[in-house]
Scaffold this motif. Structure first.
Motif, PDB file in Angstrom:
ATOM      1  N   ASP A   1      18.070 -10.093  26.688  1.00  0.00           N
ATOM      2  CA  ASP A   1      18.845  -9.098  25.951  1.00  0.00           C
ATOM      3  C   ASP A   1      19.979  -9.798  25.232  1.00  0.00           C
ATOM      4  O   ASP A   1      20.730 -10.566  25.830  1.00  0.00           O
ATOM      5  N   THR A   2      20.102  -9.554  23.939  1.00  0.00           N
ATOM      6  CA  THR A   2      21.151 -10.187  23.145  1.00  0.00           C
ATOM      7  C   THR A   2      21.785  -9.152  22.231  1.00  0.00           C
ATOM      8  O   THR A   2      21.194  -8.095  21.959  1.00  0.00           O
ATOM      9  N   GLU A   3      22.979  -9.460  21.781  1.00  0.00           N
ATOM     10  CA  GLU A   3      23.617  -8.663  20.746  1.00  0.00           C
ATOM     11  C   GLU A   3      24.212  -9.608  19.706  1.00  0.00           C
ATOM     12  O   GLU A   3      24.687 -10.698  20.033  1.00  0.00           O
TER      13      GLU A   3
ATOM     14  N   SER B   1      29.379  -9.376  15.396  1.00  0.00           N
ATOM     15  CA  SER B   1      29.694  -9.078  14.003  1.00  0.00           C
ATOM     16  C   SER B   1      30.938  -9.804  13.527  1.00  0.00           C
ATOM     17  O   SER B   1      31.031 -10.230  12.373  1.00  0.00           O
TER      18      SER B   1
ATOM     19  N   LEU C   1      24.575 -15.047  18.580  1.00  0.00           N
ATOM     20  CA  LEU C   1      24.009 -14.092  19.521  1.00  0.00           C
ATOM     21  C   LEU C   1      24.683 -14.252  20.877  1.00  0.00           C
ATOM     22  O   LEU C   1      24.803 -15.363  21.394  1.00  0.00           O
ATOM     23  N   LYS C   2      25.105 -13.149  21.446  1.00  0.00           N
ATOM     24  CA  LYS C   2      25.655 -13.155  22.807  1.00  0.00           C
ATOM     25  C   LYS C   2      24.559 -12.709  23.755  1.00  0.00           C
ATOM     26  O   LYS C   2      23.973 -11.630  23.595  1.00  0.00           O
TER      27      LYS C   2
ATOM     28  N   LEU D   1      23.193 -11.110  26.913  1.00  0.00           N
ATOM     29  CA  LEU D   1      23.724 -10.104  27.843  1.00  0.00           C
ATOM     30  C   LEU D   1      23.136 -10.316  29.224  1.00  0.00           C
ATOM     31  O   LEU D   1      21.915 -10.476  29.372  1.00  0.00           O
TER      32      LEU D   1
END
Length: 450
Positions: free
Chosen positions: A374-376, A379, A427-428, A430
């Motif tokens: 899972d990444t976010e 921004s 990308l972080k 998660l």
């Protein structure tokens, strides 16, 4: 030429023919008078140019003096023309050879070039030097082409080289590892304290301070004492433990116990062993035994600093029982050698901060080429100076598997950040909380090769 122009010879013409053409003698005199310099800026242009009147047979055919003069000029320039012809011939042949070599190189298959690069350790040194020169210049001669064809044939027919076990990395000495670990933890601890100071400046109480206040209230009610006295003691303890240097000797001594598998009851006397700060630090170091065993270097020290602060706070009732600190000094090398060994048995679950070994084992066992996480996408633009590069091949491999391209992993405030060069995005990753609530991992399924 001037003398010739001053002594013209009239051509013998048939009867009844009037010559109205150009007069060669007038043209020569006109040139020397400076009237034709736009056509013949230099004398040798007038002498050798095929447009010159001296080169027109119809003008000079009747005057042998001009014919001999032109012939003598041609004799003078003949060796230079021959040398120029030879030079042009050589250059044409050279350029033809260069073009042919370039064309020959473009006909090499990319997979053949990759095969040569991957097997350069199996190619004789002289042959590889010639092949490497071809790859770097993009030009392939006939002789080197024969070497490449022979080498590719040998690689296809020769048995593969036996696989050798990977060379083990040198193990860092325990004393050097202890110093490295403590220094890295101190740097992360300083960052944690700076964040806490900023929170206080903004009027925000950290969550562990709120828990400490709750413990103080419960203790005041249980023991029937003034709450303000406990809060004052806690404030002094928090201030004391905001400086890592104040308790570094105690941490180093407790670190030695678990790093060298020493008997804690022999190393520490009962009164010191029962001290709440020592109990909190020992609870912290006990969880790090797996990392100590493998001399792990890829550890999230930012998270580890939070764990250390939290462990001391919990065992001291929010620093109410922290001071005065016991007098402990790290053991000398001789004392460590002579101290009895007795690994401590603890039911504490290991910390999930070592990102390397279990992931590497899973990747190797399954032969994975894709990892799902899972990444976010972050921004806000990131300041490169705040990112800590992760120089570990396993984490780099994971970053590549997650993004599908060669990507750069970083650490930012304890989070794994991956820069995707294709999209120029950060990308972080998660974390995923497991069902038992005791461990975090950023990996979901590892998809093996079909």
């Amino acid at each position: 030429m001037l003398n010739i122009s001053r002594t013209p010879i009239k051509p013998e013409l048939p009867p009844n023919i009037i010559d109205e053409g150009d007069n060669i003698y007038d043209l020569i005199a006109d040139y020397f008078a400076g009237n034709s310099y736009d056509l013949y800026p230099h004398f040798h242009n007038f002498l050798y140019s095929f447009l010159s009147p001296l080169r027109r047979p119809d003008l000079i055919a009747h005057d042998k003096r001009l014919i001999d003069l032109v012939a003598e000029a041609d004799e003078l320039i003949a060796p230079y023309n021959a040398a120029l012809d030879a030079f042009i011939g050589r250059e044409l042949r050279r350029l033809q050879s260069v073009v042919k070599d370039r064309i020959r190189y473009t006909k090499l298959k990319p997979e053949d070039i990759d095969t040569l690069k991957l097997n350069k350790h199996r190619i004789p040194a002289d042959d590889w030097q010639a092949i490497n020169q071809v790859i770097s210049t993009g030009s392939l001669s006939t002789s080197t082409h024969k070497i490449i064809k022979r080498t590719l044939q040998d690689l296809k027919t020769a048995p593969p080289a036996p696989k050798t076990a990977p060379i083990a990395k040198p193990v860092m000495p325990l004393s050097a590892y202890a110093t490295h670990f403590t220094d890295s933890l101190e740097a992360a601890y300083a960052k944690l304290m700076a964040k806490r100071a900023n929170a206080y400046a903004d009027g925000v109480d950290p969550i562990d301070d709120i828990k400490a206040g709750l413990l103080a209230s419960q203790r005041a009610v249980t023991q029937g004492i003034d709450l303000s006295g406990i809060e004052e003691t806690q404030a002094k303890g928090r201030e004391f433990f905001s400086n890592f240097a104040n308790f570094r000797p105690v941490l180093s001594a407790c670190l030695q116990i678990d790093l060298y598998n020493l008997d804690v009851n022999t190393v520490l006397p009962p009164d010191i062993l029962s001290h709440s700060v020592v109990q909190g630090i020992l609870a912290f170091t006990a969880k790090l035994r797996p990392q100590f065993k493998h001399r792990s270097l890829v550890i999230l020290y930012d998270q580890l600093a939070k764990e250390l602060y939290s462990s001391i706070s919990e065992h001291t009732c929010g620093f109410a029982n922290a001071l005065p600190l016991p007098d402990i000094a790290p053991l000398s090398d001789d004392a460590i050698v002579n101290a009895p060994k007795a690994p401590r048995i603890t039911d504490s679950k290991p910390l999930p901060f070592d990102l390397t070994q279990p992931i590497q084992v899973a990747i190797n066992n399954l032969g994975a080429d894709v990892i799902v996480a899972d990444t976010e996408v972050l921004s806000a633009p990131l300041d490169p100076s705040t990112l800590t590069p992760v120089d570990d091949q396993t984490i780099k491999t994971i970053a590549c598997y997650i993004t599908g391209a060669a990507s750069t992993p970083y650490l930012l405030d304890g989070d794994l950040i991956i820069h995707n060069p294709k999209t120029d995005q950060y990308l972080k990753v998660l974390p995923t909380i497991r069902a038992d609530g005791t461990q975090t991992t950023f990996l979901r399924p590892i998809i093996p090769k079909p």
